[in-house]
Design an enzyme around this catalytic site. Structure first.
Site, PDB file in Angstrom:
ATOM      1  N   LYS A  95       0.634  -1.174  -0.197  1.00  0.00           N
ATOM      2  CA  LYS A  95      -0.130   0.121   0.026  1.00  0.00           C
ATOM      3  C   LYS A  95       0.913   1.197   0.033  1.00  0.00           C
ATOM      4  CE  LYS A  95      -3.677   2.326   2.441  1.00  0.00           C
ATOM      5  NZ  LYS A  95      -4.615   2.320   3.432  1.00  0.00           N
ATOM      6  N   LYS A 140      -2.029  -1.475  -3.814  1.00  0.00           N
ATOM      7  CA  LYS A 140      -3.142  -0.467  -3.955  1.00  0.00           C
ATOM      8  C   LYS A 140      -2.169   0.846  -3.829  1.00  0.00           C
ATOM      9  CE  LYS A 140      -5.985   1.829  -0.523  1.00  0.00           C
ATOM     10  NZ  LYS A 140      -6.702   1.722   0.746  1.00  0.00           N
TER      11      LYS A 140
HETATM   12  C1  PBG Z   1      -7.177   3.732   5.434  1.00  0.00           C
HETATM   13  C2  PBG Z   1      -7.452   3.506   4.011  1.00  0.00           C
HETATM   14  C3  PBG Z   1      -7.405   4.267   3.200  1.00  0.00           C
HETATM   15  C4  PBG Z   1      -8.198   3.622   1.901  1.00  0.00           C
HETATM   16  C5  PBG Z   1      -8.667   2.254   2.492  1.00  0.00           C
HETATM   17  N1  PBG Z   1      -8.170   2.222   3.951  1.00  0.00           N
HETATM   18  C6  PBG Z   1      -6.917   5.348   3.171  1.00  0.00           C
HETATM   19  C7  PBG Z   1      -5.559   5.977   3.490  1.00  0.00           C
HETATM   20  O1  PBG Z   1      -4.795   5.070   3.621  1.00  0.00           O
HETATM   21  O2  PBG Z   1      -5.590   6.997   3.684  1.00  0.00           O
HETATM   22  C8  PBG Z   1      -8.333   4.019   0.675  1.00  0.00           C
HETATM   23  C9  PBG Z   1      -9.266   3.836  -0.401  1.00  0.00           C
HETATM   24  C10 PBG Z   1      -9.646   4.556  -1.720  1.00  0.00           C
HETATM   25  O3  PBG Z   1      -8.920   5.770  -1.663  1.00  0.00           O
HETATM   26  O4  PBG Z   1     -10.327   4.346  -2.418  1.00  0.00           O
HETATM   27  N2  PBG Z   1      -6.943   2.547   6.311  1.00  0.00           N
END
Ligand code: PBG
Length: 323
Positions: A194, A247
């Site tokens: 991520k 991601k």
């Molecule tokens: C946070 C989380 C995020 C997303 C899913 N879980 C955002 C972040 O890490 O700030 C993002 C999902 C998206 O942008 O569609 N735990």
């Protein structure tokens, strides 16, 4: 000329025959936003067509999706500031609306896959995924909170937990707690690679979960890094993850391919909020054909090696492709 590749493109029927990648509604997990209350359906300003639902209306939406063939949902809660604190205490309050909703969804639709999000940010007054002390994000102290959250979500009936915070050791920590408590059947889809990305902006609007100070670069990965994703993948695999996720998806297709070629686990990709917003915004302006851009992007994610795609386009895809 001996070879004429164009022969295999000469008609739609031939193109259909030689198509290497095919998307199916079965590939998708549909992320949805839940709020407390009744009869609430509020559009996310930066994500046209995507809403925050109260449970009653979310159940109707899930029913519609199931009728279109979507069988997996990832539910994210949006909490008011008044429910947030430093320790994300609300995340493991048995009476909290999120956990009650997960239970209700599984009771009404037992055949559906319900995925939950394991991270502190929706419940944290600091807006971070970890416990903040003197401006630092503490790792091992955060694991304790993630453990309580995971157990509460498993007890509520979640099929798959999605640890999304990039703390070290979280998959193994959560796996142990689940197993010790008899939840050996609850799966973990780890957010393996991520990245610290600008493409999460609209999601943070949907949840009002942006960090109050600093950024997420001490835990989420650096966009410059590729091989580091393998370090994370090896650890998640050893620690017992059932799926590895990359991601965002579109700016990281190379990383999806890397994990696919180096792991025998199913690979998931999260087509994030900003990727959805880009296509929607340009389609609204008439600058590109939104439907074709959507299909092409989703196809590219699968072609790169994703077995599972989390996408806000899931329902639209299902509507377009149903016979
Ligand atoms: C946070 C989380 C995020 C997303 C899913 N879980 C955002 C972040 O890490 O700030 C993002 C999902 C998206 O942008 O569609 N735990």
């Amino acid at each position: 000329m001996q070879r004429r590749p164009r022969r295999n493109r000469k008609s739609q029927a031939i193109r259909n025959m030689v198509e290497e990648t095919r998307l199916s509604v079965k590939d998708f997990i549909f992320p949805m936003f839940l709020i407390d209350g009744i009869n609430q359906k509020i559009e996310v300003a930066s994500m046209p067509g995507i809403y925050r639902y109260s449970l009653d209306l979310m159940l109707k939406e899930i029913e519609e999706c199931v009728n279109l063939g979507i069988m997996a949902f990832d539910i994210f809660p949006a909490y008011p500031e008044s429910k947030k604190d430093k320790y994300a205490t609300e995340s493991h309050n048995q009476e909290t609306f999120y956990l009650k909703a997960i239970h209700k969804i599984k009771t009404i639709f037992p055949e559906v896959v319900v995925m939950t999000d394991v991270a502190m940010d929706p419940y944290s007054s600091d807006g971070h995924d970890g416990l903040v002390e003197n401006g630092k994000i503490l790792n091992d102290e955060t694991l304790e909170i993630l453990g309580k959250m995971s157990l509460a979500q498993a007890q509520a009936g979640a099929d798959i937990l999605g640890p999304s915070d990039m703390m070290d050791g979280r998959v193994g920590f959560i796996r142990d707690i689940l197993d010790e408590n008899g939840f050996t059947d609850v799966s973990i889809m780890s957010y393996t690679a991520k990245y610290a990305s600008a493409f999460y902006g609209p999601f943070r609007d949907a949840l009002d979960s942006a960090p109050k100070s600093g950024d997420k670069k001490t835990y989420q990965m650096d966009a410059a890094n590729y091989y580091e994703a393998l370090v994370e993948a090896d650890l998640d695999t050893e620690e017992g993850a059932d799926f590895l996720m990359v991601k965002p998806a579109l700016a990281y297709l190379d990383v999806i391919r890397l994990l696919k070629d180096n792991s025998n686990l199913p690979i998931a990709a999260y087509n994030v909020s900003g990727e959805y917003a880009m296509i929607k915004a340009s389609a609204e302006k008439g600058w590109l054909d939104g439907e074709r851009a959507m299909l092409e992007s989703l196809l590219s994610i699968k072609r790169a090696g994703a077995n599972v795609i989390l996408s806000y386009f899931a329902k639209e895809f299902a509507l377009i492709t149903k016979d």
